[in-house]
Every structure is written in structure tokens, then in C-alpha cells.
Design an enzyme around this catalytic site. Structure first.
Site, short mmCIF file in Angstrom:
data_model
loop_
_atom_site.label_atom_id
_atom_site.label_comp_id
_atom_site.label_asym_id
_atom_site.label_seq_id
_atom_site.Cartn_x
_atom_site.Cartn_y
_atom_site.Cartn_z
CB CYS A 120 -0.84 -0.16 1.39
SG CYS A 120 -2.19 1.18 1.23
CB CYS A 130 -4.81 3.53 0.13
SG CYS A 130 -4.98 3.60 1.83
CE LYS A 195 -7.52 -1.27 5.10
NZ LYS A 195 -6.12 -0.95 4.87
NE ARG A 205 -6.31 5.05 8.97
CZ ARG A 205 -7.90 5.34 8.49
NH1 ARG A 205 -8.29 6.41 8.84
NH2 ARG A 205 -8.41 4.37 7.83
NE ARG A 217 -6.85 5.05 4.94
CZ ARG A 217 -5.72 5.77 5.03
NH1 ARG A 217 -5.73 6.75 4.00
NH2 ARG A 217 -4.60 5.96 5.87
CD GLU A 233 -14.15 -5.09 -3.16
OE1 GLU A 233 -13.12 -5.63 -3.47
OE2 GLU A 233 -14.19 -3.75 -3.17
CE LYS A 248 -6.91 -3.63 8.24
NZ LYS A 248 -5.74 -2.71 7.57
CE1 TYR A 313 -0.17 -4.16 14.89
CE2 TYR A 313 -2.62 -4.48 15.10
CZ TYR A 313 -1.55 -4.15 14.51
OH TYR A 313 -1.68 -3.19 13.24
C1 PBG Z 1 -3.06 0.37 5.20
C2 PBG Z 1 -3.34 -0.15 6.09
C3 PBG Z 1 -4.10 0.07 7.50
C4 PBG Z 1 -4.05 -1.00 8.34
C5 PBG Z 1 -3.22 -1.82 7.57
N1 PBG Z 1 -3.06 -1.61 6.38
C6 PBG Z 1 -4.46 1.37 7.61
C7 PBG Z 1 -5.61 1.77 6.92
O1 PBG Z 1 -6.29 1.34 6.11
O2 PBG Z 1 -6.05 3.25 7.43
C8 PBG Z 1 -4.77 -0.75 9.74
C9 PBG Z 1 -4.06 -2.01 10.50
C10 PBG Z 1 -4.56 -1.72 12.00
O3 PBG Z 1 -5.36 -0.77 12.28
O4 PBG Z 1 -4.06 -2.45 12.63
N2 PBG Z 1 -1.53 0.47 4.58
#
Ligand code: PBG
Length: 327
Positions: A120, A130, A195, A205, A217, A233, A248, A313
Site C-alpha cells: 500500500c 492509499c 477491508k 494511523r 477513505r 469483493e 478486516k 498484535y
Molecule cells: C493501510 C493499512 C492500514 C491498516 C493496515 N494496512 C490503515 C488504514 O487502512 O488506514 C490498519 C491496521 C490496523 O489498524 O491495525 N496500509
């Protein structure tokens, strides 16, 4: 045959009984550990919104990853924090970029650990989106060029799996084509297929300094209200060549995980995102929840919904617990 002859409590009487009839089991090989990697040496900057998580320089990432491997966790997923950002996110596809360096170091120094990379550009763009931006709009097809280059440079550095998280249309097909042309036909794609635009990404972020500088977004990430669209999707990503599909965030989307499980035969991953993690951490710190129980209950519920893999995490903490309980 109902009560009093049927008593479901019979099989709940003791831990050995409960253990024997348990339907879902979480195990260490289900887990993927996310890491934030940054420049410099010997750097371990705490992320205030994600207690227990750090921005690590490559040398310390290697140490962490070695521990992850020892615990039996099969994979890490990497997010880069670059030292420069621009309109086109060029640091994301610099062959010597931070993630590319980290991948090379991990493949060299922690053999046997799978390295997944997030594909990304949001952490690398000055506007934080993104995709490429023109007149306040996020461009789709033009962004695919960048994503191809990101995936190719990750592959060249030695990544084991690439994971596009941008939600542009057609990116899985574009990346598959690029990898095949560049000599990586066997490199799997784990697509962040469904997502959703979620407030639970906020701590991430913060960690990656990747909040969009204008707007939000919602023109590319999904509307949380839509379950049928999530299946579209997912099915599109499968058609375009995804090898693993991801949902996600995880806990707000257990229904989507379950629906995906009943519709597709691919492995399904779920991402327990930063906000899900920090929420549990915060409640535990306040003394309102038991951290270990909340962690295990959340992970088990994601597994029960149908996820084969969980990006979390909590990976190291959960693995320690799981390894101890089967010892
Ligand atoms: C975008 C990306 C995001 C996350 C993973 N890949 C951030 C977003 O879409 O704003 C979020 C992961 C998380 O919140 O743990 N590169």
C-alpha cells in the site's frame, strides 16, 4: 427427549470433559505478528496508542522476529515508516526502501520465518491516501502502477507473501500479472479482500503517521453496512488470483468471516486491528477487563467465525500462553 433427559451441562462439568468436546482450537500456527519498521539503528520507539507495540529499526526487528520464530509463530507482516513522503509514495517502491531492507535482513538472519509485506502507499504519501490523488479524487487505475512496483520490489527483496491493503479495484490481478512477468509466479498474494472503512484503524494511523491529510477513505474502503458487497469483493479477489483472502477489522466483522468461510475454499485470514488491540489494552489497564482472558476470547471468537489465520498484535502473548498450555 428434552429436559430432564437432555442435559447439556453434562459435558461442561470438568475441564477434561470440556477440553475433549471443544469445537474450536486456537493454535500458534494460526497467528501472524505485525511489526512497524523504521530507519536508524537500535531504535525502539513506543507507540503511545498501542501499549506494548514499537516502531523498530531493522536490527531490533531482526531480534524480535527471531523471538517470534522461536515461539512457533509462522509469519510476520511488515509496515514501513519511511523517512520521506511525497505525492506518489515513491519510498514505497524504492528497492532500498525501509520494508525492502527489512525483508532482506529477515530472510538473511531469521531463516524459516515467513515474511509478509503490506502492499500500500498510504504510509509513504504526503497526503496519506492509499492511492494517487488528482483534484481531491483518489485515482484507481493510475494507482495500480504504484502497487505493481511495490509488490515487485518486495518480491525482489525476498518477501514470502505480498498483502495488498489499498482497496483499489483490480489490484490483485495487476499485482499477479506483475509478479508473473517479473519471475515470481509462485509468490502468493494475501489480499485484504473485504477491508472496511473503520474507526478501529486509528491507533495504527497514529503509529504509522498515515492519517489522510484531507477527506477520508470511504471512496475506496468498504461501507461497514455491506455484507453482500464484501462477498463480491472476496469473490473478485479470488477470480483475480488471490491465494488467501482477508477480512478486516475482525471482531466487528465476524459475520463476514463466517459468510466468507461458507462461500470460498481458500484460506481466510482476519486482521484483529490496532483499535481492537488497544481497546482491550486500555480496558485491562483500567482494571475493567482481564487482559489475558479478553485477548484469548477475542482470538477464539475470530477463529470460531471461520478464520484460518489471524493477524494480531497479541501474537507473541497468545503464542506464549498457547505453548505453555500444551506443554
Ligand atoms: C493501510 C493499512 C492500514 C491498516 C493496515 N494496512 C490503515 C488504514 O487502512 O488506514 C490498519 C491496521 C490496523 O489498524 O491495525 N496500509
Amino acid at each position: 427427549m428434552a429436559f430432564p433427559r437432555q442435559r447439556l451441562r453434562r459435558l461442561r462439568q470438568s475441564e477434561p470433559l470440556r477440553r475433549m468436546v471443544r469445537e474450536t482450537r486456537l493454535s500458534t500456527p494460526d497467528l501472524i505478528a505485525p511489526f512497524f519498521v523504521t530507519g536508524g539503528r537500535d531504535r525502539r520507539d513506543a507507540i503511545s496508542s498501542m501499549p506494548g507495540q514499537y516502531r523498530l529499526s531493522v536490527d531490533l526487528l531482526v531480534k524480535e522476529a527471531a523471538e517470534v520464530k522461536l515461539l512457533g509463530i509462522p509469519a510476520v507482516i511488515l509496515f514501513g515508516i519511511p523517512d520521506r513522503r511525497d505525492e506518489r509514495g515513491t519510498a514505497a517502491y524504492d528497492p532500498n526502501g525501509i520494508v525492502q531492507q527489512a525483508v532482506r535482513a529477515l530472510k538473511d538472519q531469521v531463516p524459516g520465518l515467513l515474511v509478509v509485506t503490506d502492499v500500500c502507499i498510504d504510509e509513504y504519501t504526503s497526503h496519506g491516501h492509499c492511492g494517487l490523488v488528482q483534484d481531491g479524487r483518489i485515482l484507481n487505475d493510475e494507482t495500480l502502477e504504484c502497487l505493481r512496483a511495490v509488490a515487485r520490489t518486495h518480491a525482489e527483496a525476498g518477501a514470502d507473501i505480498v498483502a495488498p491493503s489499498d482497496m483499489m479495484d483490480g489490484r490483485v490481478g495487476a499485482i499477479r500479472g506483475e509478479l508473473d512477468r517479473a519471475g515470481f509466479p509462485d509468490l502468493p498474494i494475501m489480499a485484504y479482500a473485504a477491508k472496511f472503512a473503520s474507526c478501529f484503524y486509528a491507533p495504527f494511523r497514529d503509529a504509522a503517521e498515515s492519517s489522510p491529510k484531507f477527506g477520508d477513505r470511504q471512496s475506496y474502503q468498504m461501507d461497514l453496512a455491506n455484507a453482500r458487497e464484501a462477498i463480491r469483493e472476496i469473490e473478485l479477489d479470488v477470480e483475480e488470483g488471490a491465494d488467501i483472502v482477508m477480512v478486516k477489522p475482525a471482531m466487528p466483522c465476524l459475520d463476514i468471516i463466517a459468510a466468507a468461510r461458507s462461500r470460498v475454499l481458500l484460506p481466510i485470514a482476519a486482521y484483529q486491528v490496532s483499535g481492537e488491540y488497544s481497546m482491550i489494552k486500555a480496558a485491562a489497564r483500567a482494571g475493567w477487563l482481564g487482559e489475558t482472558q479478553a485477548m484469548m476470547e477475542s482470538l477464539l471468537s475470530i477463529k470460531r467465525a471461520g478464520a484460518d489465520l489471524i493477524v494480531t498484535y497479541f501474537a507473541k502473548d497468545a503464542a506464549r500462553l498457547l505453548n505453555a498450555s500444551c506443554a
